[in-house]
Design a protein around this motif. Sequence first.
Motif, short mmCIF file in Angstrom:
data_model
loop_
_atom_site.label_atom_id
_atom_site.label_comp_id
_atom_site.label_asym_id
_atom_site.label_seq_id
_atom_site.Cartn_x
_atom_site.Cartn_y
_atom_site.Cartn_z
N UNK A 15 -13.89 90.92 -65.60
CA UNK A 15 -13.53 91.18 -67.00
C UNK A 15 -12.05 90.97 -67.27
N UNK A 16 -11.30 90.64 -66.24
CA UNK A 16 -9.88 90.37 -66.41
C UNK A 16 -9.02 91.62 -66.52
N UNK A 17 -9.50 92.73 -65.96
CA UNK A 17 -8.76 93.98 -66.06
C UNK A 17 -7.90 94.27 -64.83
N UNK A 18 -8.32 93.75 -63.68
CA UNK A 18 -7.57 93.96 -62.45
C UNK A 18 -7.46 92.65 -61.68
N UNK A 28 -3.25 96.06 -62.09
CA UNK A 28 -3.80 95.90 -63.44
C UNK A 28 -3.22 94.67 -64.10
N UNK A 29 -4.06 93.93 -64.79
CA UNK A 29 -3.61 92.82 -65.62
C UNK A 29 -3.00 93.43 -66.89
N UNK A 30 -2.34 92.64 -67.71
CA UNK A 30 -1.83 93.19 -68.98
C UNK A 30 -2.94 93.85 -69.82
N UNK A 31 -4.11 93.24 -69.87
CA UNK A 31 -5.23 93.83 -70.61
C UNK A 31 -5.68 95.14 -69.95
N UNK A 32 -5.71 95.16 -68.63
CA UNK A 32 -6.05 96.39 -67.91
C UNK A 32 -5.05 97.50 -68.19
N UNK A 33 -3.78 97.14 -68.24
CA UNK A 33 -2.73 98.12 -68.56
C UNK A 33 -2.89 98.65 -69.97
#
Length: 93
Positions: A15-18, A28-33
């Motif tokens: 999902x592009x979160x980590x 964490x990716x920026x979206x995860x953050x």
Amino acid sequence: RSPTVSVALKKMEASGLIFFHQDMGIGLTPEGERIAREVTERYNALYGLLTDLGVDDETARDDACRMEHGISDRSLSALIELRQKLSENTEKL
């Protein structure tokens, strides 16, 4: 890691979160953050309201954790406004 954790981490990565980094582990990716900040803000708002209302610390922590996942943005905003109004009225006393 248990299979459940591994499955959850793989879903979060997809999902592009980590991301996984060989030297640093998991990040964490920026979206995860962004999502982590939102969840933390929701939790803190609910926890603060509950403790302001006199709920004991342990119960407030447990309930805020459960509530943060199910409450709508609209209801959360209303509770945040209520907390602010209660705080303003308390300061006037």
